[in-house]
Design an enzyme around this catalytic site. Structure first.
Site, PDB file in Angstrom:
ATOM      1  N   LYS A 204     -13.869  -4.130   2.437  1.00  0.00           N
ATOM      2  CA  LYS A 204     -14.769  -2.994   2.195  1.00  0.00           C
ATOM      3  C   LYS A 204     -16.218  -3.312   2.576  1.00  0.00           C
ATOM      4  O   LYS A 204     -16.966  -2.430   2.971  1.00  0.00           O
ATOM      5  CB  LYS A 204     -14.685  -2.546   0.733  1.00  0.00           C
TER       6      LYS A 204
ATOM      7  N   LYS B 107     -23.383 -10.298 -12.587  1.00  0.00           N
ATOM      8  CA  LYS B 107     -22.897  -9.124 -11.856  1.00  0.00           C
ATOM      9  C   LYS B 107     -23.100  -7.848 -12.670  1.00  0.00           C
ATOM     10  O   LYS B 107     -23.441  -6.794 -12.134  1.00  0.00           O
ATOM     11  CB  LYS B 107     -21.418  -9.298 -11.506  1.00  0.00           C
TER      12      LYS B 107
ATOM     13  N   MET C 227      -7.789   1.280 -14.334  1.00  0.00           N
ATOM     14  CA  MET C 227      -7.697   1.526 -12.880  1.00  0.00           C
ATOM     15  C   MET C 227      -6.420   0.950 -12.282  1.00  0.00           C
ATOM     16  O   MET C 227      -5.969   1.383 -11.223  1.00  0.00           O
ATOM     17  CB  MET C 227      -8.911   0.942 -12.172  1.00  0.00           C
TER      18      MET C 227
ATOM     19  N   SER D 293       0.816  -1.230   0.000  1.00  0.00           N
ATOM     20  CA  SER D 293       0.000   0.000   0.000  1.00  0.00           C
ATOM     21  C   SER D 293       0.847   1.277   0.000  1.00  0.00           C
ATOM     22  O   SER D 293       1.805   1.406   0.757  1.00  0.00           O
ATOM     23  CB  SER D 293      -0.913   0.022   1.230  1.00  0.00           C
TER      24      SER D 293
ATOM     25  N   ASN E 196     -14.712   2.547   1.877  1.00  0.00           N
ATOM     26  CA  ASN E 196     -13.242   2.576   1.836  1.00  0.00           C
ATOM     27  C   ASN E 196     -12.672   3.630   2.777  1.00  0.00           C
ATOM     28  O   ASN E 196     -11.460   3.747   2.902  1.00  0.00           O
ATOM     29  CB  ASN E 196     -12.724   2.781   0.402  1.00  0.00           C
TER      30      ASN E 196
HETATM   31  P1  NDP Z   1     -12.969  -7.180  -7.689  1.00  0.00           P
HETATM   32  O1  NDP Z   1     -12.277  -8.435  -7.311  1.00  0.00           O
HETATM   33  O2  NDP Z   1     -14.165  -6.740  -6.946  1.00  0.00           O
HETATM   34  O3  NDP Z   1     -13.411  -7.288  -9.258  1.00  0.00           O
HETATM   35  C1  NDP Z   1     -12.514  -7.778 -10.229  1.00  0.00           C
HETATM   36  C2  NDP Z   1     -13.058  -7.488 -11.623  1.00  0.00           C
HETATM   37  O4  NDP Z   1     -12.106  -7.994 -12.585  1.00  0.00           O
HETATM   38  C3  NDP Z   1     -14.373  -8.192 -11.912  1.00  0.00           C
HETATM   39  O5  NDP Z   1     -15.116  -7.435 -12.835  1.00  0.00           O
HETATM   40  C4  NDP Z   1     -13.880  -9.496 -12.545  1.00  0.00           C
HETATM   41  O6  NDP Z   1     -14.824 -10.126 -13.379  1.00  0.00           O
HETATM   42  C5  NDP Z   1     -12.725  -8.999 -13.388  1.00  0.00           C
HETATM   43  N1  NDP Z   1     -11.791 -10.071 -13.687  1.00  0.00           N
HETATM   44  C6  NDP Z   1     -10.871 -10.602 -12.861  1.00  0.00           C
HETATM   45  N2  NDP Z   1     -10.209 -11.603 -13.491  1.00  0.00           N
HETATM   46  C7  NDP Z   1     -10.735 -11.697 -14.732  1.00  0.00           C
HETATM   47  C8  NDP Z   1     -10.492 -12.572 -15.853  1.00  0.00           C
HETATM   48  N3  NDP Z   1      -9.535 -13.494 -15.830  1.00  0.00           N
HETATM   49  N4  NDP Z   1     -11.217 -12.366 -16.987  1.00  0.00           N
HETATM   50  C9  NDP Z   1     -12.181 -11.406 -17.024  1.00  0.00           C
HETATM   51  N5  NDP Z   1     -12.471 -10.572 -15.987  1.00  0.00           N
HETATM   52  C10 NDP Z   1     -11.768 -10.729 -14.847  1.00  0.00           C
HETATM   53  O7  NDP Z   1     -11.840  -6.064  -7.688  1.00  0.00           O
HETATM   54  P2  NDP Z   1     -12.057  -4.490  -7.682  1.00  0.00           P
HETATM   55  O8  NDP Z   1     -13.239  -4.185  -8.534  1.00  0.00           O
HETATM   56  O9  NDP Z   1     -12.029  -3.978  -6.294  1.00  0.00           O
HETATM   57  O10 NDP Z   1     -10.728  -3.960  -8.381  1.00  0.00           O
HETATM   58  C11 NDP Z   1     -10.499  -4.115  -9.778  1.00  0.00           C
HETATM   59  C12 NDP Z   1      -9.135  -3.529 -10.117  1.00  0.00           C
HETATM   60  O11 NDP Z   1      -9.165  -2.123  -9.943  1.00  0.00           O
HETATM   61  C13 NDP Z   1      -8.038  -4.082  -9.207  1.00  0.00           C
HETATM   62  O12 NDP Z   1      -6.934  -4.425  -9.995  1.00  0.00           O
HETATM   63  C14 NDP Z   1      -7.685  -2.937  -8.299  1.00  0.00           C
HETATM   64  O13 NDP Z   1      -6.319  -2.922  -7.985  1.00  0.00           O
HETATM   65  C15 NDP Z   1      -8.052  -1.733  -9.172  1.00  0.00           C
HETATM   66  N6  NDP Z   1      -8.458  -0.598  -8.328  1.00  0.00           N
HETATM   67  C16 NDP Z   1      -7.737   0.560  -8.436  1.00  0.00           C
HETATM   68  C17 NDP Z   1      -8.064   1.636  -7.656  1.00  0.00           C
HETATM   69  C18 NDP Z   1      -7.256   2.888  -7.788  1.00  0.00           C
HETATM   70  O14 NDP Z   1      -7.384   3.755  -6.910  1.00  0.00           O
HETATM   71  N7  NDP Z   1      -6.453   3.021  -8.843  1.00  0.00           N
HETATM   72  C19 NDP Z   1      -9.173   1.619  -6.685  1.00  0.00           C
HETATM   73  C20 NDP Z   1      -9.891   0.361  -6.670  1.00  0.00           C
HETATM   74  C21 NDP Z   1      -9.503  -0.701  -7.459  1.00  0.00           C
HETATM   75  P3  NDP Z   1     -15.878 -11.194 -12.757  1.00  0.00           P
HETATM   76  O15 NDP Z   1     -16.920 -10.371 -12.055  1.00  0.00           O
HETATM   77  O16 NDP Z   1     -16.389 -11.897 -13.949  1.00  0.00           O
HETATM   78  O17 NDP Z   1     -15.095 -12.056 -11.815  1.00  0.00           O
END
Ligand code: NDP
Length: 286
Positions: A82, A171, A229, A30, A103
């Site tokens: 969260k 979702k 992101m 972090s 958050n």
């Molecule tokens: P979640 O675990 O809640 O969601 C993950 C998302 O990625 C879902 O939509 C999931 O799809 C998709 N995903 C993961 N693996 C795959 C795959 N192999 N193929 C297709 N889709 C996939 O995580 P968050 O939403 O909290 O975070 C998402 C990203 O955003 C993270 O990498 C995090 O680091 C980043 N982030 C950055 C922030 C910033 O301040 N820059 C703040 C918050 C997050 P499915 O629903 O189908 O599993």
């Protein structure tokens, strides 16, 4: 670069030390302590900001212990807590209710308030990069926690249509329903026949593992602004790909991270930090 050389002390402020932290698992990576300490220096606030590694299923206990200290003014919460934080606080902001996640925790005179600053962080970063959101047509890839936090803020910023694409269709459908419940008709599922977007946001974690979403390159045809992101030392695989197929404006999530932290800081102290120097510092550091 030495912090004190870059950050001017603007206002004399609070005398005693304030305590804040970020709860997560894992948490070692972090950057929140660096960011918040840089913000605190801008206002001459004495802040002790810690990383708290919490065992899964132990969030409530960790929060009780931390906030037992009267100097603890607030906390950030990251994965996977969260939702636990949402259940733990006494009251919720509208942003936290809409995102279904907390958050940021703020100590108030009545107890603890839960907020969500991810959406405002994204919107502020997009604005910093000159992306127009009023009447924008946006494709959001992903329907996880980050997308849930982002969509309400994009709607509030004036987006006219938001298309959602996600591997797990259920979702995506739920997110569409959630958004349309407070802003009817704005959210749609992405059906692959639409190719004209002002902005594409990758809200999946795919770039962390160097993978691209399985979507046709036709989504980039109109040269939209492209946001990922995820942030890394180098441009992410998604942003590199977007550039290769002709997109000019590509932005990673470092600014979102800093802007969401800035809003948390504002909620705790009532001071809006200058994010520009912090962005430059972290970009140069990586
Ligand atoms: P979640 O675990 O809640 O969601 C993950 C998302 O990625 C879902 O939509 C999931 O799809 C998709 N995903 C993961 N693996 C795959 C795959 N192999 N193929 C297709 N889709 C996939 O995580 P968050 O939403 O909290 O975070 C998402 C990203 O955003 C993270 O990498 C995090 O680091 C980043 N982030 C950055 C922030 C910033 O301040 N820059 C703040 C918050 C997050 P499915 O629903 O189908 O599993």
């Amino acid at each position: 670069m030495i912090f004190d050389q870059v950050f001017l002390v603007r206002k004399p402020l609070l005398q005693s030390e304030h305590l804040a932290c970020v709860f997560g698992n894992p948490i070692e990576q972090s950057k929140s302590p660096i960011i918040h300490n840089l913000f605190a220096k801008q206002f001459n606030i004495s802040l002790n900001y810690q990383k708290k590694l919490v065992a899964v299923n132990s969030f409530a206990q960790a929060a009780e212990i931390f906030f037992n200290n009267p100097h603890a003014i607030g906390a950030n919460v990251t994965m996977p807590f969260k939702h636990d934080a949402l259940a733990w606080v006494d009251e919720l902001s509208q942003q936290a209710q809409r995102a279904g996640a907390v958050n940021t925790i703020i100590r108030t005179s009545n107890g603890f308030r839960g907020d969500n600053t991810d959406g405002i962080g994204l919107v502020n970063d997009l604005r910093q990069h000159g992306v127009e959101l009023k009447k924008a047509k946006i494709l959001v890839i992903g329907a996880g926690g980050a997308a849930k936090g982002a969509l309400p803020a994009l709607v509030d910023a004036g987006a006219s249509q938001i298309f959602i694409q996600n591997r797990d269709q259920a979702k995506a459908k739920q997110l569409k329903l959630d958004v349309n419940s407070f802003s009817p008709g704005v959210a749609n599922l992405y059906l692959a026949d639409d190719k004209v977007f002002d902005l594409i946001i990758n809200a999946t974690s795919l770039s962390l593992t160097e993978q691209l979403p399985s979507l046709s390159d036709s989504i980039f045809e109109c040269q939209p602004a492209v946001y990922d992101m995820v942030y890394k030392d180098q441009p992410t695989v998604f942003l590199k790909h977007a550039k290769n197929v002709g997109c000019i404006k590509t932005i990673d999530g470092l600014g979102m991270l800093i802007e969401q932290a800035a809003h948390s800081f504002y909620l705790w102290f009532g001071y809006q930090p200058d994010t520009g120097p912090v962005f430059k510092y972290l970009r140069n550091e990586s």
